[in-house]
Design a protein around this motif. Structure first.
Motif, PDB file in Angstrom:
ATOM      1  N   ARG A  64       0.832  -1.201   0.000  1.00 17.04           N
ATOM      2  CA  ARG A  64       0.000   0.000   0.000  1.00 17.04           C
ATOM      3  C   ARG A  64       0.868   1.252   0.000  1.00 17.04           C
ATOM      4  O   ARG A  64       0.630   2.195  -0.752  1.00 17.04           O
ATOM      5  CB  ARG A  64      -0.921   0.001   1.219  1.00 17.04           C
ATOM      6  CG  ARG A  64      -1.870   1.200   1.280  1.00 17.04           C
ATOM      7  CD  ARG A  64      -2.704   1.191   2.541  1.00 17.04           C
ATOM      8  NE  ARG A  64      -1.949   1.004   3.765  1.00 17.04           N
ATOM      9  CZ  ARG A  64      -1.278   1.970   4.395  1.00 17.04           C
ATOM     10  NH1 ARG A  64      -1.255   3.188   3.923  1.00 17.04           N
ATOM     11  NH2 ARG A  64      -0.632   1.708   5.517  1.00 17.04           N
ATOM     12  N   GLN A  65       1.900   1.273   0.836  1.00 20.19           N
ATOM     13  CA  GLN A  65       2.806   2.422   0.883  1.00 20.19           C
ATOM     14  C   GLN A  65       3.530   2.600  -0.444  1.00 20.19           C
ATOM     15  O   GLN A  65       3.707   3.724  -0.924  1.00 20.19           O
ATOM     16  CB  GLN A  65       3.808   2.274   2.018  1.00 20.19           C
ATOM     17  CG  GLN A  65       3.199   2.417   3.383  1.00 20.19           C
ATOM     18  CD  GLN A  65       4.201   2.166   4.493  1.00 20.19           C
ATOM     19  OE1 GLN A  65       5.384   1.905   4.234  1.00 20.19           O
ATOM     20  NE2 GLN A  65       3.744   2.223   5.729  1.00 20.19           N
ATOM     21  N   TYR A  66       3.937   1.503  -1.060  1.00 23.75           N
ATOM     22  CA  TYR A  66       4.615   1.572  -2.352  1.00 23.75           C
ATOM     23  C   TYR A  66       3.690   2.161  -3.411  1.00 23.75           C
ATOM     24  O   TYR A  66       4.093   3.034  -4.182  1.00 23.75           O
ATOM     25  CB  TYR A  66       5.087   0.178  -2.763  1.00 23.75           C
ATOM     26  CG  TYR A  66       5.563   0.111  -4.192  1.00 23.75           C
ATOM     27  CD1 TYR A  66       6.804   0.619  -4.553  1.00 23.75           C
ATOM     28  CD2 TYR A  66       4.762  -0.455  -5.181  1.00 23.75           C
ATOM     29  CE1 TYR A  66       7.250   0.566  -5.868  1.00 23.75           C
ATOM     30  CE2 TYR A  66       5.189  -0.510  -6.488  1.00 23.75           C
ATOM     31  CZ  TYR A  66       6.434  -0.002  -6.830  1.00 23.75           C
ATOM     32  OH  TYR A  66       6.847  -0.052  -8.121  1.00 23.75           O
ATOM     33  N   GLU A  68       1.088   4.079  -2.962  1.00 24.57           N
ATOM     34  CA  GLU A  68       0.839   5.493  -2.668  1.00 24.57           C
ATOM     35  C   GLU A  68       1.985   6.370  -3.160  1.00 24.57           C
ATOM     36  O   GLU A  68       1.765   7.418  -3.762  1.00 24.57           O
ATOM     37  CB  GLU A  68       0.636   5.703  -1.166  1.00 24.57           C
ATOM     38  CG  GLU A  68      -0.704   5.243  -0.661  1.00 24.57           C
ATOM     39  CD  GLU A  68      -0.838   5.381   0.850  1.00 24.57           C
ATOM     40  OE1 GLU A  68       0.112   5.891   1.500  1.00 24.57           O
ATOM     41  OE2 GLU A  68      -1.881   4.986   1.380  1.00 24.57           O
ATOM     42  N   ARG A  69       3.218   5.928  -2.927  1.00 26.11           N
ATOM     43  CA  ARG A  69       4.375   6.693  -3.398  1.00 26.11           C
ATOM     44  C   ARG A  69       4.429   6.716  -4.920  1.00 26.11           C
ATOM     45  O   ARG A  69       4.761   7.732  -5.523  1.00 26.11           O
ATOM     46  CB  ARG A  69       5.669   6.087  -2.854  1.00 26.11           C
ATOM     47  CG  ARG A  69       5.934   6.450  -1.438  1.00 26.11           C
ATOM     48  CD  ARG A  69       7.345   6.038  -1.037  1.00 26.11           C
ATOM     49  NE  ARG A  69       7.279   5.538   0.320  1.00 26.11           N
ATOM     50  CZ  ARG A  69       7.863   4.450   0.764  1.00 26.11           C
ATOM     51  NH1 ARG A  69       8.585   3.724  -0.041  1.00 26.11           N
ATOM     52  NH2 ARG A  69       7.738   4.076   2.011  1.00 26.11           N
ATOM     53  N   LYS A  70       4.102   5.603  -5.530  1.00 26.23           N
ATOM     54  CA  LYS A  70       4.111   5.510  -6.989  1.00 26.23           C
ATOM     55  C   LYS A  70       3.074   6.454  -7.602  1.00 26.23           C
ATOM     56  O   LYS A  70       3.343   7.134  -8.586  1.00 26.23           O
ATOM     57  CB  LYS A  70       3.830   4.075  -7.406  1.00 26.23           C
ATOM     58  CG  LYS A  70       3.941   3.808  -8.886  1.00 26.23           C
ATOM     59  CD  LYS A  70       3.701   2.342  -9.144  1.00 26.23           C
ATOM     60  CE  LYS A  70       3.653   2.066 -10.626  1.00 26.23           C
ATOM     61  NZ  LYS A  70       3.362   0.659 -10.918  1.00 26.23           N
ATOM     62  N   ASN A  71       1.887   6.514  -7.001  1.00 23.10           N
ATOM     63  CA  ASN A  71       0.823   7.390  -7.510  1.00 23.10           C
ATOM     64  C   ASN A  71       1.148   8.867  -7.287  1.00 23.10           C
ATOM     65  O   ASN A  71       0.776   9.709  -8.089  1.00 23.10           O
ATOM     66  CB  ASN A  71      -0.509   7.046  -6.860  1.00 23.10           C
ATOM     67  CG  ASN A  71      -1.064   5.728  -7.378  1.00 23.10           C
ATOM     68  OD1 ASN A  71      -0.738   5.296  -8.470  1.00 23.10           O
ATOM     69  ND2 ASN A  71      -1.882   5.077  -6.565  1.00 23.10           N
ATOM     70  N   LYS A  72       1.835   9.190  -6.217  1.00 24.80           N
ATOM     71  CA  LYS A  72       2.222  10.590  -5.973  1.00 24.80           C
ATOM     72  C   LYS A  72       3.215  11.060  -7.036  1.00 24.80           C
ATOM     73  O   LYS A  72       3.196  12.211  -7.428  1.00 24.80           O
ATOM     74  CB  LYS A  72       2.853  10.757  -4.589  1.00 24.80           C
ATOM     75  CG  LYS A  72       1.852  10.781  -3.479  1.00 24.80           C
ATOM     76  CD  LYS A  72       2.558  11.010  -2.153  1.00 24.80           C
ATOM     77  CE  LYS A  72       1.563  10.992  -1.013  1.00 24.80           C
ATOM     78  NZ  LYS A  72       2.216  11.223   0.282  1.00 24.80           N
ATOM     79  N   GLY A  73       4.058  10.180  -7.507  1.00 22.93           N
ATOM     80  CA  GLY A  73       5.052  10.539  -8.519  1.00 22.93           C
ATOM     81  C   GLY A  73       4.432  10.813  -9.869  1.00 22.93           C
ATOM     82  O   GLY A  73       4.971  11.561 -10.671  1.00 22.93           O
ATOM     83  N   LYS A  74       3.264  10.223 -10.132  1.00 24.17           N
ATOM     84  CA  LYS A  74       2.613  10.401 -11.428  1.00 24.17           C
ATOM     85  C   LYS A  74       1.813  11.686 -11.503  1.00 24.17           C
ATOM     86  O   LYS A  74       1.494  12.159 -12.576  1.00 24.17           O
ATOM     87  CB  LYS A  74       1.695   9.220 -11.732  1.00 24.17           C
ATOM     88  CG  LYS A  74       2.447   7.967 -12.044  1.00 24.17           C
ATOM     89  CD  LYS A  74       1.489   6.866 -12.452  1.00 24.17           C
ATOM     90  CE  LYS A  74       2.257   5.627 -12.870  1.00 24.17           C
ATOM     91  NZ  LYS A  74       1.351   4.552 -13.294  1.00 24.17           N
TER      92      LYS A  74
END
Length: 75
Positions: A64-66, A68-74
């Motif tokens: 889940r944390q991964y 979330e971080r991936k979506n913030k970068g996009k």
């Protein structure tokens, strides 16, 4: 005891609380397996199920944390 606590603080500071949780849970599992092998103790089915639940929850948290971080970068 104090040295162990310092390692815990360092691990949390450097790698985060999830890494500490995985490390401590893995340590306990290895300790249980060694106890079974050396002293003939048994692990109940519910203990095995509980272990899988704990690891499943920790891995779900990491995923889940991964994501979330991936979506913030996009964005």
């Amino acid at each position: 005891s104090t040295t162990g606590q310092l390692f815990i603080f360092y691990t949390i500071k450097r790698f985060g609380p999830v890494a500490l949780t995985i490390t401590m849970t893995t340590r306990q599992m290895i300790s249980m397996v060694i106890s079974c092998l050396l002293f003939g103790h048994t692990i109940s089915f519910m203990s095995i199920v509980g272990t899988f639940i704990v690891f499943g929850a920790v891995l779900a948290s990491i995923r889940r944390q991964y994501l979330e971080r991936k979506n913030k970068g996009k964005i």
